[in-house]
Design an enzyme around this catalytic site. Sequence first.
Site, PDB file in Angstrom:
ATOM      1  N   TYR A 142      11.788 -34.302  -2.607  1.00  0.00           N
ATOM      2  CA  TYR A 142      13.122 -34.778  -2.233  1.00  0.00           C
ATOM      3  C   TYR A 142      13.402 -34.579  -0.743  1.00  0.00           C
ATOM      4  O   TYR A 142      14.307 -35.176  -0.182  1.00  0.00           O
ATOM      5  CB  TYR A 142      14.211 -34.070  -3.049  1.00  0.00           C
ATOM      6  CG  TYR A 142      14.210 -34.439  -4.526  1.00  0.00           C
ATOM      7  CD1 TYR A 142      13.439 -35.498  -4.999  1.00  0.00           C
ATOM      8  CD2 TYR A 142      14.961 -33.730  -5.439  1.00  0.00           C
ATOM      9  CE1 TYR A 142      13.423 -35.827  -6.341  1.00  0.00           C
ATOM     10  CE2 TYR A 142      14.952 -34.065  -6.794  1.00  0.00           C
ATOM     11  CZ  TYR A 142      14.172 -35.105  -7.237  1.00  0.00           C
ATOM     12  OH  TYR A 142      14.160 -35.432  -8.560  1.00  0.00           O
ATOM     13  N   LYS A 193       1.444 -30.221 -11.671  1.00  0.00           N
ATOM     14  CA  LYS A 193       0.452 -31.229 -12.092  1.00  0.00           C
ATOM     15  C   LYS A 193      -0.807 -31.033 -11.240  1.00  0.00           C
ATOM     16  O   LYS A 193      -1.154 -31.864 -10.404  1.00  0.00           O
ATOM     17  CB  LYS A 193       1.031 -32.638 -11.902  1.00  0.00           C
ATOM     18  CG  LYS A 193       2.095 -33.006 -12.908  1.00  0.00           C
ATOM     19  CD  LYS A 193       1.527 -33.507 -14.222  1.00  0.00           C
ATOM     20  CE  LYS A 193       0.888 -34.864 -14.078  1.00  0.00           C
ATOM     21  NZ  LYS A 193       0.199 -35.271 -15.340  1.00  0.00           N
ATOM     22  N   ASP A 226       3.796 -32.611 -17.688  1.00  0.00           N
ATOM     23  CA  ASP A 226       3.973 -33.609 -18.749  1.00  0.00           C
ATOM     24  C   ASP A 226       3.825 -32.957 -20.120  1.00  0.00           C
ATOM     25  O   ASP A 226       4.588 -33.240 -21.051  1.00  0.00           O
ATOM     26  CB  ASP A 226       2.993 -34.788 -18.573  1.00  0.00           C
ATOM     27  CG  ASP A 226       1.567 -34.349 -18.330  1.00  0.00           C
ATOM     28  OD1 ASP A 226       1.347 -33.172 -17.974  1.00  0.00           O
ATOM     29  OD2 ASP A 226       0.650 -35.178 -18.494  1.00  0.00           O
ATOM     30  N   ASP A 250      14.014 -30.975 -11.930  1.00  0.00           N
ATOM     31  CA  ASP A 250      15.143 -31.877 -12.124  1.00  0.00           C
ATOM     32  C   ASP A 250      15.072 -32.479 -13.540  1.00  0.00           C
ATOM     33  O   ASP A 250      16.046 -32.490 -14.292  1.00  0.00           O
ATOM     34  CB  ASP A 250      15.041 -32.988 -11.058  1.00  0.00           C
ATOM     35  CG  ASP A 250      16.336 -33.746 -10.879  1.00  0.00           C
ATOM     36  OD1 ASP A 250      17.300 -33.453 -11.603  1.00  0.00           O
ATOM     37  OD2 ASP A 250      16.369 -34.650 -10.022  1.00  0.00           O
ATOM     38  N   ASP A 254      16.988 -31.198 -17.340  1.00  0.00           N
ATOM     39  CA  ASP A 254      17.854 -32.126 -18.086  1.00  0.00           C
ATOM     40  C   ASP A 254      17.404 -32.236 -19.549  1.00  0.00           C
ATOM     41  O   ASP A 254      18.231 -32.347 -20.455  1.00  0.00           O
ATOM     42  CB  ASP A 254      17.865 -33.510 -17.436  1.00  0.00           C
ATOM     43  CG  ASP A 254      18.993 -33.633 -16.410  1.00  0.00           C
ATOM     44  OD1 ASP A 254      19.523 -32.582 -15.994  1.00  0.00           O
ATOM     45  OD2 ASP A 254      19.343 -34.763 -16.032  1.00  0.00           O
TER      46      ASP A 254
END
Length: 366
Positions: A142, A193, A226, A250, A254
Amino acid sequence: MATYKLLLLPGDGIGPEVMSEVEKVLARLSAMGVAKFEIERGLVGGSAYDAHGQSISESDMKLALAADAVLFGAVGGPKWDGVPYDVRPEAGLLRLRKDLQLFANLRPAICYPALAEASSLKREIVEGLDIMIVRELTGGVYFGEPKQIIDLGNGQKRGIDTQVYDTYEIERIGRVAFELARKRRNKVTSSEKRNVMKSGVLWNEVITALHKRDYADVELEHQLADSLAMQLVRWPKQFDVIVTDNLFGDMLSDIAAMLTGSLGMLPSASLGEVDKVTDKRRALYEPVHGSAPDIAGKGMANPIAMIGSLAMCLRYSFGLGETADRIETAIADVLAAGLRTADIKGDAKDVISTAAMGDAILARLG
Ligand code: NAD
């Protein structure tokens, strides 16, 4: 009695409504002799724009920097959709995060047994769930440079974001996770990852080395992001503390949030470095939800996320863990007694107002 300096920034929409309930709790805690709170109040978001043409004024920023902790409501709403980009309501929150250098975002996902039916997952999977997601908040894709869209000149464009992490950024967020785990169930799951990203390889190496050096007493496991997303909906109770980068955090936070039912239930904390001289750390506490313009001014907002954010503040900024536990137990008791605001109504016959929910929690605080 210890004295703590608190800055309250209620913001817009339902922000002031839920912050009023926090003020009631603070008054009660003072009366009970738990601590003395020196409270300042300021404006942020659209309300600050209306008053000063900025999303947060310089004088309120000074108060935030001087406070032991900031309690933040929510910002935004259609009224301010057209204001210039750099003074839009969210810019106030981003400025606070940046100037207070809040690099660690803590999001607990707790499923109160009384609300297990509100989750989209089966009761046995979520009932009693209590996990903590620690998300790196000031680095990663970001913020990394270059960050741009370039014109390739052949009718094509290229969008570029850069995922970048330095050792110190991974280490300091890792420390937050390990320290938290020691006060919980002593387990950290680190997620990246590394199979496809160099920043993931480094993340894994730094967390592993930090664990070996300073936190060998804490259980550490690594999961690819993942796979962790799948595990979060398959069997979330396997986790205690999850630590991950800004982007994965992020999304994973959620997913975890939705395991628990309603947005109106979810608190969060954002923490900075510990100051070596004062031994204090900058911190901002806020509900995960936004300003909910659809219900603002109607007395319908659920104040539990905001009151839960105060409980986190007492625990992580003021060392008042027992008082935080009392507030969380009061919340659990109110829910077990069947009291519901509209967002968590479920099969309940009646719903109560924001203020009535605040009063019900107060009544159980003693
Ligand atoms: P929202 O969280 O404000 O609302 C989403 C839905 O959840 C709405 O139906 C709302 O009524 C409900 N809801 C949210 N909090 C609730 C509560 N405490 N009690 C009962 N119901 C609740 O998200 P949105 O609608 O996407 O955004 C509305 C505004 O809030 C936008 O301007 C957005 O930019 C802003 N926003 C601010 C923050 C923040 O201040 N940190 C976060 C998210 C969104």
